[in-house]
Design an enzyme around this catalytic site. Structure first.
Site, mmCIF file in Angstrom:
data_model
loop_
_atom_site.group_PDB
_atom_site.id
_atom_site.type_symbol
_atom_site.label_atom_id
_atom_site.label_comp_id
_atom_site.label_asym_id
_atom_site.label_seq_id
_atom_site.Cartn_x
_atom_site.Cartn_y
_atom_site.Cartn_z
ATOM 1 N N SER A 119 0.796 -1.324 -0.025
ATOM 2 C CA SER A 119 -0.110 0.075 0.017
ATOM 3 C C SER A 119 0.836 1.464 -0.022
ATOM 4 O O SER A 119 0.407 2.423 -0.141
ATOM 5 C CB SER A 119 -0.921 -0.071 1.157
ATOM 6 O OG SER A 119 -0.186 -0.119 2.386
ATOM 7 N N HIS A 140 -2.386 -2.706 -6.148
ATOM 8 C CA HIS A 140 -2.968 -2.528 -4.933
ATOM 9 C C HIS A 140 -4.540 -2.712 -4.698
ATOM 10 O O HIS A 140 -5.143 -1.790 -5.394
ATOM 11 C CB HIS A 140 -2.462 -1.128 -4.515
ATOM 12 C CG HIS A 140 -2.733 -0.787 -3.020
ATOM 13 N ND1 HIS A 140 -2.954 0.521 -2.544
ATOM 14 C CD2 HIS A 140 -3.037 -1.551 -1.874
ATOM 15 C CE1 HIS A 140 -3.480 0.652 -1.359
ATOM 16 N NE2 HIS A 140 -3.564 -0.789 -0.830
ATOM 17 N N GLU A 152 -5.161 0.047 -7.580
ATOM 18 C CA GLU A 152 -4.038 0.878 -8.054
ATOM 19 C C GLU A 152 -2.859 0.092 -8.934
ATOM 20 O O GLU A 152 -2.514 -0.807 -8.173
ATOM 21 C CB GLU A 152 -3.423 1.640 -6.929
ATOM 22 C CG GLU A 152 -4.508 2.751 -6.266
ATOM 23 C CD GLU A 152 -3.708 3.262 -5.226
ATOM 24 O OE1 GLU A 152 -3.939 4.569 -5.066
ATOM 25 O OE2 GLU A 152 -3.175 2.768 -4.272
ATOM 26 N N ASN A 190 -3.669 6.319 -0.418
ATOM 27 C CA ASN A 190 -3.023 6.582 0.972
ATOM 28 C C ASN A 190 -2.433 8.091 1.057
ATOM 29 O O ASN A 190 -2.367 8.521 2.179
ATOM 30 C CB ASN A 190 -2.075 5.562 1.064
ATOM 31 C CG ASN A 190 -2.944 4.184 1.518
ATOM 32 O OD1 ASN A 190 -4.269 4.193 1.898
ATOM 33 N ND2 ASN A 190 -2.195 2.957 1.554
#
Length: 282
Positions: A119, A140, A152, A190
């Protein structure tokens, strides 16, 4: 290249979720864990998930059996040799991942694409641990993988365009909505999400508002399905701390410096839902 057989490395909830996604999309899936019992436990978790879907009328018994028939479990890394794509979802530790990628590089056929479900960690660091850096990418998935639509696809400097496109096509074939992003800490989600979560902890520390009122405000004022402190508990406070540390190491932005309260909770073993206690009790 056409991706037909997918290897999953890692015995956690993400590994099981990605396996379910891939098997439902018609891929043959090989689940690998260091111990056969944990690999079998992943299959048992998959069976439980599919059984719930059958009970709710979302999946037919025949389709459930077909999905399970495409999944096998092993504790032998050599059983991944023939996979077209191998996705690792092990602990978020760069040295552990680098060692795994070097091992996969030795085991897998020359055409295999190696992918990480990290991540936050730099994908290029895993790519250069192999002799095939052009065939290493990030992919991801978000938790829970069967439910979350986003994937992702992270392209390190070393990845070929063909590799990135093949993994993007794989994610689309699994019914996901892939986005492509450069290999920078936190990627898209994130990098934007964790300053918000971290500042919610700081707000709680500073006494601006209570835990419940902070979460209620973000749900009612921004129409978020979950408040930031509850979301941290869901993600896992140890995982959240690791993500913030990686972001701060790359960007040195004060918004990424983990709030002291988060560090204290992790030190106490209060990791959120998975430990039964975090900002909330479960």
């Amino acid at each position: 290249m056409a991706i037909q057989t997918v290897g999953i490395v890692g015995s956690g909830i993400m590994g099981s979720g990605i396996a379910e996604v891939a098997a439902k999309a018609g891929h043959t899936v090989v689940l690998r864990s260091r111990k056969q019992e944990t690999a079998q436990a992943m299959v048992a978790g998959l069976e439980k998930s599919l059984a719930k879907q059958v009970d709710k009328g979302r999946l037919s018994p025949e389709d459930r059996d077909a999905v399970l028939g495409r999944v096998s479990a092993t504790d032998h890394i050599g059983d991944l040799a023939g996979c077209d794509l191998v996705i690792e979802s092990v602990v978020e530790d760069l040295e552990v991942k680098r060692a795994l990628f070097a091992e996969l590089d030795d085991v897998c056929k020359a055409e295999t694409i190696l992918a990480t479900n990290t991540s936050t960690l730099p994908v290029v660091e895993m790519a250069v641990a192999t002799r095939r850096p052009d065939q290493v990418v990030g992919v991801h998935f978000f938790n829970p993988a069967p439910m979350m639509s986003l994937v992702e696809v992270i392209a390190p400097l070393t990845a070929s365009e063909a590799t990135v496109e093949a993994v993007t096509a794989f994610a689309s074939a699994c019914g996901k909505d892939p986005v492509q992003v450069k290999d920078r800490a936190g990627f898209i989600v994130n990098a934007l999400l964790f300053p918000y979560l971290n500042n919610a902890v700081r707000m709680l520390e500073n006494g601006t508002a209570s835990r419940d009122d902070i979460d209620a405000a973000m749900k009612g004022g921004c129409n978020f399905p979950m408040g930031p402190l509850a979301l941290l508990d869901l993600v896992g406070l140890d995982t959240s701390l690791s993500i913030l540390e990686a972001l701060y190491a790359e960007f040195a932005d004060p918004n990424y410096s983990p709030a002291p309260a988060l560090r204290r909770l992790v030190a106490a073993g209060h990791l959120g839902r998975k430990s039964g206690q975090g900002f909330y009790e479960y």
